[in-house]
Design a protein around this motif. Structure first.
Motif, short mmCIF file in Angstrom:
data_model
loop_
_atom_site.label_atom_id
_atom_site.label_comp_id
_atom_site.label_asym_id
_atom_site.label_seq_id
_atom_site.Cartn_x
_atom_site.Cartn_y
_atom_site.Cartn_z
N UNK A 69 0.87 -1.19 0.00
CA UNK A 69 0.00 0.00 0.00
C UNK A 69 0.90 1.23 0.00
N UNK A 70 0.52 2.32 -0.68
CA UNK A 70 1.39 3.50 -0.75
C UNK A 70 1.73 4.10 0.62
N UNK A 71 0.89 3.88 1.61
CA UNK A 71 1.18 4.39 2.95
C UNK A 71 2.30 3.60 3.63
N UNK A 72 2.66 2.46 3.04
CA UNK A 72 3.69 1.60 3.64
C UNK A 72 4.98 1.54 2.82
N UNK A 73 4.99 2.15 1.65
CA UNK A 73 6.16 2.03 0.78
C UNK A 73 6.42 3.34 0.04
N UNK A 74 7.63 3.88 0.21
CA UNK A 74 7.98 5.15 -0.44
C UNK A 74 8.00 5.03 -1.96
N UNK A 75 8.56 3.92 -2.48
CA UNK A 75 8.69 3.82 -3.93
C UNK A 75 7.34 3.68 -4.60
N UNK A 76 6.39 3.00 -3.96
CA UNK A 76 5.04 2.88 -4.52
C UNK A 76 4.36 4.25 -4.50
N UNK A 77 4.49 4.98 -3.39
CA UNK A 77 3.92 6.32 -3.30
C UNK A 77 4.51 7.23 -4.37
N UNK A 78 5.82 7.12 -4.63
CA UNK A 78 6.47 7.96 -5.65
C UNK A 78 5.90 7.67 -7.04
N UNK A 79 5.64 6.40 -7.33
CA UNK A 79 5.05 6.04 -8.63
C UNK A 79 3.65 6.65 -8.76
N UNK A 80 2.86 6.52 -7.71
CA UNK A 80 1.49 7.04 -7.75
C UNK A 80 1.50 8.57 -7.87
N UNK A 81 2.36 9.23 -7.09
CA UNK A 81 2.46 10.68 -7.17
C UNK A 81 2.85 11.13 -8.58
N UNK A 82 3.81 10.44 -9.17
CA UNK A 82 4.26 10.77 -10.54
C UNK A 82 3.11 10.59 -11.54
N UNK A 83 2.38 9.49 -11.40
CA UNK A 83 1.27 9.22 -12.32
C UNK A 83 0.17 10.28 -12.17
N UNK A 84 -0.09 10.71 -10.96
CA UNK A 84 -1.14 11.72 -10.74
C UNK A 84 -0.70 13.07 -11.32
N UNK A 85 0.57 13.42 -11.16
CA UNK A 85 1.07 14.69 -11.73
C UNK A 85 1.01 14.64 -13.25
N UNK A 86 1.40 13.51 -13.84
CA UNK A 86 1.38 13.35 -15.29
C UNK A 86 -0.04 13.42 -15.81
N UNK A 87 -0.96 12.81 -15.10
CA UNK A 87 -2.37 12.80 -15.51
C UNK A 87 -2.94 14.22 -15.48
N UNK A 88 -2.60 15.01 -14.47
CA UNK A 88 -3.11 16.39 -14.37
C UNK A 88 -2.58 17.24 -15.50
N UNK A 89 -1.34 16.98 -15.91
CA UNK A 89 -0.74 17.74 -17.00
C UNK A 89 -1.33 17.44 -18.36
N UNK A 90 -2.02 16.31 -18.51
CA UNK A 90 -2.59 15.92 -19.79
C UNK A 90 -3.95 16.56 -20.02
N UNK A 91 -4.60 17.06 -18.99
CA UNK A 91 -5.95 17.62 -19.17
C UNK A 91 -5.91 18.98 -19.69
#
Length: 94
Positions: A72-94
């Protein structure tokens, strides 16, 4: 005697049906905490314990369709980093 056998068979079928319904087919049963390149990740799904699955996890879906069960992202830094990156990328596409 035949009615007892039929009743036992019916009871067995019902119990098997309930047991099979307990674990959804798409739940992670365990996770691997091994970093994976974010360039290969297409999307993700957050799995919460108690909402149909036994454990909290993140399902990373690769570009070729593989599903990876990670912490779960609350338990792993690298998973949270992937999710954060994906959310930033998704916002930039709109």
């Amino acid at each position: 005697m035949a009615s007892r056998v039929a009743l036992l068979l019916l009871l067995a079928v019902i119990c098997i049906g309930f047991a099979a319904a307990e674990i959804p087919a798409d739940c992670c049963l365990s996770v691997t905490d091994k970093p994976f390149p974010r360039s290969k990740i297409e999307s993700y799904i957050i799995q919460e314990a108690g909402l149909g699955c036994d454990i909290s996890a993140t399902v990373l879906i690769t570009k070729n369709g593989r599903r990876l069960c990670t912490p779960h992202p609350s338990l792993s830094r690298w998973v949270k980093a992937i999710i954060d990156h994906m959310q930033k990328t998704k916002k930039g596409q709109h």
